[in-house]
Write an enzyme that holds these catalytic residues in place. Structure first.
Site, PDB file in Angstrom:
ATOM      1  N   ASN A  93      21.692 -60.750  44.276  1.00 46.55           N
ATOM      2  CA  ASN A  93      20.532 -59.862  44.252  1.00 46.55           C
ATOM      3  C   ASN A  93      19.910 -59.842  45.645  1.00 46.55           C
ATOM      4  O   ASN A  93      19.168 -60.737  46.024  1.00 46.55           O
ATOM      5  CB  ASN A  93      19.518 -60.336  43.210  1.00 46.55           C
ATOM      6  CG  ASN A  93      18.398 -59.329  43.002  1.00 46.55           C
ATOM      7  OD1 ASN A  93      18.273 -58.361  43.737  1.00 46.55           O
ATOM      8  ND2 ASN A  93      17.585 -59.563  41.979  1.00 46.55           N
ATOM      9  N   ASN A 148      14.544 -53.213  43.609  1.00 50.35           N
ATOM     10  CA  ASN A 148      15.215 -52.209  42.775  1.00 50.35           C
ATOM     11  C   ASN A 148      15.687 -52.791  41.436  1.00 50.35           C
ATOM     12  O   ASN A 148      16.498 -52.162  40.742  1.00 50.35           O
ATOM     13  CB  ASN A 148      16.397 -51.573  43.528  1.00 50.35           C
ATOM     14  CG  ASN A 148      17.455 -52.593  43.946  1.00 50.35           C
ATOM     15  OD1 ASN A 148      17.519 -53.693  43.401  1.00 50.35           O
ATOM     16  ND2 ASN A 148      18.284 -52.225  44.913  1.00 50.35           N
ATOM     17  N   ASP A 149      15.196 -53.971  41.082  1.00 54.54           N
ATOM     18  CA  ASP A 149      15.620 -54.584  39.816  1.00 54.54           C
ATOM     19  C   ASP A 149      15.298 -53.677  38.625  1.00 54.54           C
ATOM     20  O   ASP A 149      16.112 -53.526  37.708  1.00 54.54           O
ATOM     21  CB  ASP A 149      14.938 -55.940  39.626  1.00 54.54           C
ATOM     22  CG  ASP A 149      15.542 -57.021  40.503  1.00 54.54           C
ATOM     23  OD1 ASP A 149      16.507 -56.716  41.235  1.00 54.54           O
ATOM     24  OD2 ASP A 149      15.051 -58.159  40.459  1.00 54.54           O
ATOM     25  N   GLY A 197      20.341 -57.989  38.093  1.00 55.91           N
ATOM     26  CA  GLY A 197      19.692 -57.656  39.356  1.00 55.91           C
ATOM     27  C   GLY A 197      20.581 -57.626  40.577  1.00 55.91           C
ATOM     28  O   GLY A 197      20.113 -57.290  41.676  1.00 55.91           O
ATOM     29  N   ASP A 241      23.099 -56.304  43.394  1.00 55.57           N
ATOM     30  CA  ASP A 241      23.066 -54.949  43.954  1.00 55.57           C
ATOM     31  C   ASP A 241      23.920 -54.846  45.216  1.00 55.57           C
ATOM     32  O   ASP A 241      24.572 -55.810  45.646  1.00 55.57           O
ATOM     33  CB  ASP A 241      21.626 -54.528  44.243  1.00 55.57           C
ATOM     34  CG  ASP A 241      20.843 -55.558  45.055  1.00 55.57           C
ATOM     35  OD1 ASP A 241      21.472 -56.320  45.824  1.00 55.57           O
ATOM     36  OD2 ASP A 241      19.607 -55.620  44.910  1.00 55.57           O
ATOM     37  N   ASP A 256      40.026 -46.641  36.153  1.00 60.74           N
ATOM     38  CA  ASP A 256      39.832 -47.314  34.874  1.00 60.74           C
ATOM     39  C   ASP A 256      40.649 -46.623  33.782  1.00 60.74           C
ATOM     40  O   ASP A 256      40.834 -45.406  33.789  1.00 60.74           O
ATOM     41  CB  ASP A 256      38.340 -47.262  34.533  1.00 60.74           C
ATOM     42  CG  ASP A 256      38.011 -47.959  33.232  1.00 60.74           C
ATOM     43  OD1 ASP A 256      38.252 -49.176  33.135  1.00 60.74           O
ATOM     44  OD2 ASP A 256      37.507 -47.281  32.318  1.00 60.74           O
ATOM     45  N   GLU A 259      44.815 -48.663  36.095  1.00 61.55           N
ATOM     46  CA  GLU A 259      44.794 -49.724  35.096  1.00 61.55           C
ATOM     47  C   GLU A 259      45.554 -49.250  33.856  1.00 61.55           C
ATOM     48  O   GLU A 259      45.079 -48.396  33.121  1.00 61.55           O
ATOM     49  CB  GLU A 259      43.357 -50.072  34.705  1.00 61.55           C
ATOM     50  CG  GLU A 259      43.279 -51.159  33.645  1.00 61.55           C
ATOM     51  CD  GLU A 259      41.976 -51.163  32.851  1.00 61.55           C
ATOM     52  OE1 GLU A 259      41.612 -52.229  32.324  1.00 61.55           O
ATOM     53  OE2 GLU A 259      41.331 -50.100  32.747  1.00 61.55           O
TER      54      GLU A 259
END
Length: 636
Positions: free
Chosen positions: A154, A159-160, A179, A181, A346, A375
Site C-alpha cells: 500500500n 486512495n484506499d 489497500g 496499489d 485470462d 491461460e
C-alpha cells in the site's frame, strides 16, 4: 454515481492535456480526464488513436443520449468516415474512420441531430514513437513476478477508499480490499529488480466497481480506466516507465471473456446479442474438451463458450463484430499507451474461437516481436498446445498466440515430488510431460510456474517440505520455458488448511505501514527458512541474468533412474565441450553419481562448478549428493 471520461462541444481541454512520457519504445499520449464531467456529454472509445498503424481503420464507439440517429461529419484532413452504424440501443453509435493515409492530427467529429443541434468530439491521432511496432516482448531469458496488487504493498493510503465505490478497505476480511496499489509496486521496484525478476505481471487493475470481492480485478467495469483505488492511468504509465528504466517489462492481464455485472453495458446494452444468452445467467459447463472432441455435439460447444462463470460475470459475445473490434482496439491501445512488453489473457479458451484468432492475429501483425500468453487451464498437453502458434493441430485453426500457460508441467512436478519413485511414478511424471513437447509450436516460449493466484501455493502443495520446494523452484527456474513466480513464493508463503483465494493471496509482509514486525522487502523478522528461500530464488534468477543464452537454448534430459533426474541446458544440439552448458541434478535419495554416465552431453574434458557453493568438479569424478537435493552446475 460514477462520473466517467467525458468529451463534449463545451470544451477542448482534452486536446491540450496530453503528456508525452518518453520510454525506450513509445511516446505515451494523453493524460485522460478520468472521472471528469462536462455538459452535453459523449463518451468515445478508444479515446485517442495513432497514425501509422498497420490496420487502416479505427472504429469509435460513441455513447450518449440519443446519439444513434446522429449524422457524423469529419472536419478536415485526410481522414474519411467509412461507416456510421447504430445497433439496438438509441444511445450508441459506431463510427469507422479510414486512417490509411492519415498523418498525426487533431480531428473534430461533428455529430448533428435531426433537430438541428450538434455536438463535437475532439479526437487525437497521435504520432507513434520510433520503434513502437518493433517492441520486443518477454521471452525465455526473462523471469516474471506475478503480483496481486491489492495484496502486495500500500503505497498511498489516500486512495484506499474512493467516494462512489461500495467495496471499502477492510484488511481483516480475506475477501476484502486491503489497500495495495500501483504506488506500492512502484515503491518496491528495487526489491523486484534485486531479486532478479525482469518482468511484472499483475492481476487486472482496470476499474472493478463491484459491490464486494472487487480486489481481484477480474470483473471489469471500465476497459479504459485504471481502478482509482489502485491509482490512475497516469500512475500506471509512470509505473511502466519506471520499471523500464530498471530493466523490467510490464505485462498486462486482460479479460476478453466477461465483464462485471456493474458495467454500464448491463444497464444499456449496445445490441441484444452483446451478452451471451441474451443477458441472462446460464453457467458454463467448463468442458473445454468439447472444442476439440471429434464426437462433440454443437450444444456442448455452445454450453462451454457461451456460458457464464458466475452471475456477476456476464459473458461477452465476441461474435458481434463491433464488440470484437472494441476488445481488439482496447488491447492495442493499452500496448501503445502504457508501453507494454506483453499481455496475459485470462480464461483464454472461453471466448469465441474465431474471435481469438482475429484478436491474436491483429495484435501480432501490429507487433511482430511481441508476446502474449493465454491461460488454458488443462493438464492435457494436447489441449494446451492447440492454442499456441505453430503447433500441430487437428484442424486448420489459425492461432497467432505465441505462448500458453504450462499447466501440464505444473501438475506433473507436484505429482512427481509427492510420489514415491518407481518405474511409473515420481520423476517419470516430469520426464513424460516434457517428452510431449513435440506437440507445441515453441515449448521454450511456454510460461511455466510452480503456483499462481488461483491455486494453493507451491509450499502448501508440497506439504510444507522445504526440500521439495527447493526441487520444484530449481526446476522451474532452470528448465525450458519462461518462469513465473507468484509474489511470496520466494519467502515460503503458504495456505495451510484452506484453499480460499483470499488466503492464498495474503498480504506480502512489509507492504503496509503497520507491518512493523515483519518485512520481506528488507528481511526484517523473516525466519531463517524464509531468508534461505529468498536467497535461493535470488541466486537462481541471477544465473538466468548472467547466462541468458543458455535459457534461450535447448533442453536435453536423461530418463530418471532410481530417483535421480538430470537435465542440461545447451546453446545448440552439439556436445561440443567448448559450448557452455548448465547441468541440473534432482535426487530424492543420497547417491554417489559418476559423472561419466552423462558424457554424451556433458563431455569428458570439462569441469563443472556448483552454483550454490562454487565447488569445482572434473567430469571424471563421482558426485556424492545428499538426500532430497537440487544441484545446479555450470559446465565449462
Amino acid at each position: 454515481m460514477l462520473k466517467r471520461n467525458r468529451i463534449s462541444n463545451e470544451t477542448t481541454s482534452l486536446r491540450n492535456t496530453s503528456l508525452s512520457v518518453i520510454t525506450s519504445f513509445v511516446t505515451i499520449l494523453p493524460v485522460f480526464c478520468v472521472y471528469s464531467y462536462q455538459e452535453n456529454n459523449l463518451d468515445v472509445y478508444p479515446p485517442n488513436w495513432w497514425a501509422g498503424m498497420q490496420h487502416a481503420e479505427v472504429e469509435l464507439m460513441i455513447s450518449g443520449e440519443n446519439v444513434a440517429d446522429d449524422k457524423v461529419l469529419v472536419s478536415e484532413g485526410n481522414v474519411q468516415i467509412k461507416q456510421s452504424r447504430a445497433l439496438d440501443s438509441e444511445n450508441y453509435l459506431f463510427v469507422t474512420l479510414d486512417i490509411a493515409d492519415a498523418s498525426p492530427q487533431e480531428l473534430v467529429l461533428s455529430l448533428k441531430d435531426e433537430d438541428g443541434s450538434s455536438r463535437d468530439i475532439h479526437f487525437s491521432l497521435g504520432k507513434r514513437a520510433q520503434g513502437s511496432s518493433a517492441r520486443k516482448g518477454f521471452g525465455p531469458e526473462d523471469a516474471i513476478y506475478l503480483i496481486a496488487p491489492d495484496r502486495f504493498a500500500n503505497g498511498s493510503v489516500g486512495n484506499d477508499n474512493i467516494e462512489g465505490y461500495k467495496d471499502k478497505v477492510d484488511r481483516s476480511f480475506k475477501g476484502g480490499r486491503h489497500g495495495g496499489d500501483i504506488q506500492g509496486i512502484s515503491n518496491n521496484l528495487d526489491y523486484i529488480k534485486e531479486m532478479g525478476f525482469t518482468q511484472i505481471w499483475t492481476m487486472p487493475m482496470l476499474e472493478n466497481a463491484m459491490e464486494n470481492y472487487s480486489y481481484h480485478g477480474y470483473s471489469t467495469t471500465d476497459y479504459y480506466n485504471i481502478d482509482p483505488r489502485f491509482g490512475s492511468n497516469d500512475a500506471f504509465i509512470e509505473l511502466s516507465k519506471k520499471a523500464n528504466e530498471n530493466g523490467i517489462g510490464v505485462i498486462m492481464d486482460m479479460v476478453l471473456n466477461h465483464i462485471g455485472s456493474e458495467h454500464v453495458w448491463m444497464k444499456d446494452t449496445p445490441s441484444s446479442d452483446w451478452i451471451n444468452n441474451y443477458g441472462q445467467f446460464v453457467g458454463t459447463t467448463h468442458k473445454r474438451e468439447s472444442l476439440h472432441d471429434p464426437h462433440a455435439v454443437a450444444s456442448d460447444v455452445k454450453g462451454f463458450s457461451d456460458g457464464w462463470f458466475v452471475a456477476t460475470m456476464p459473458d461477452l459475445n465476441q461474435r458481434n463484430p463491433h464488440l470484437a473490434n472494441y476488445l481488439i482496439q482496447n488491447a492495442i491501445w493499452w500496448v501503445e499507451t502504457a508501453n507494454l512488453s506483453g499481455i496475459r489473457v485470462d480464461t483464454y479458451s472461453y471466448p469465441d474461437k474465431g474471435f481469438l484468432s482475429q484478436w491474436t492475429n491483429r495484435i501480432m501483425k501490429e507487433y511482430p516481436n511481441f508476446n502474449i500468453v493465454g491461460e488454458e487451464w488443462s493438464v492435457n498437453p494436447a489441449i494446451t498446445a492447440y492454442w499456441q502458434a505453430g503447433s500441430q493441430r487437428h484442424d486448420d485453426y489459425d492461432s497467432a498466440l505465441p505462448s500458453v500457460m504450462d499447466f501440464p508441467l505444473q501438475a506433473a512436478v507436484v505429482k512427481a515430488l509427492n510420489s514415491e519413485e518407481s518405474w511409473s511414478s515420481g520423476f517419470i511424471s516430469i520426464y513424460e510431460t516434457l517428452a510431449t513437447d513435440f506437440l507445441y509450436g515453441d515449448p521454450n516460449n511456454l510460461v511455466i510456474f510452480a503456483d499462481n493466484h488461483d491455486m494453493s501455493r507451491i509450499f502448501t502443495q508440497l506439504n510444507h517440505d522445504k526440500a521439495k520446494w527447493n526441487m520444484a523452484m530449481t526446476l522451474f527456474l532452470t528448465t525450458r520455458g519462461i518462469p513465473q513466480v507468484f509474489y511470496g513464493t520466494e519467502i515460503l508463503m503458504g495456505n495451510e488448511g484452506t484453499e480460499d483465494h483470499g488466503i492464498i493471496r495474503s498480504d506480502f509482509p512489509g507492504g503496509w505501514p503497520s507491518d512493523s514486525d515483519k518485512n520481506a522487502f528488507s528481511g526484517k523478522g523473516l525466519s531463517d527458512d524464509e531468508l534461505w528461500a529468498q536467497k535461493r530464488i535470488k541466486n537462481l534468477l541471477a544465473l538466468r541474468q548472467s547466462h541468458p543464452q543458455l535459457f534461450k537454448g535447448k533442453l536435453k534430459h536423461y530418463a530418471p533412474v532410481d530417483g535421480v533426474y538430470t537435465y542440461f541446458r545447451v546453446v545448440d544440439d552439439t556436445a561440443d565441450t567448448s559450448d557452455q552448458k548448465l547441468m541440473v541434478i534432482l535426487n530424492k535419495k543420497s547417491v554417489d553419481l559418476p559423472l561419466a554416465k552423462y558424457a554424451e552431453v556433458l563431455g569428458s574434458d570439462v569441469s563443472i562448478t556448483r552454483v550454490s557453493d562454487g565447488q569445482i568438479f572434473n567430469a571424471s569424478e563421482t558426485l556424492s549428493l545428499p538426500v532430497m537435493s537440487a544441484n545446479v552446475f555450470i559446465v565449462q
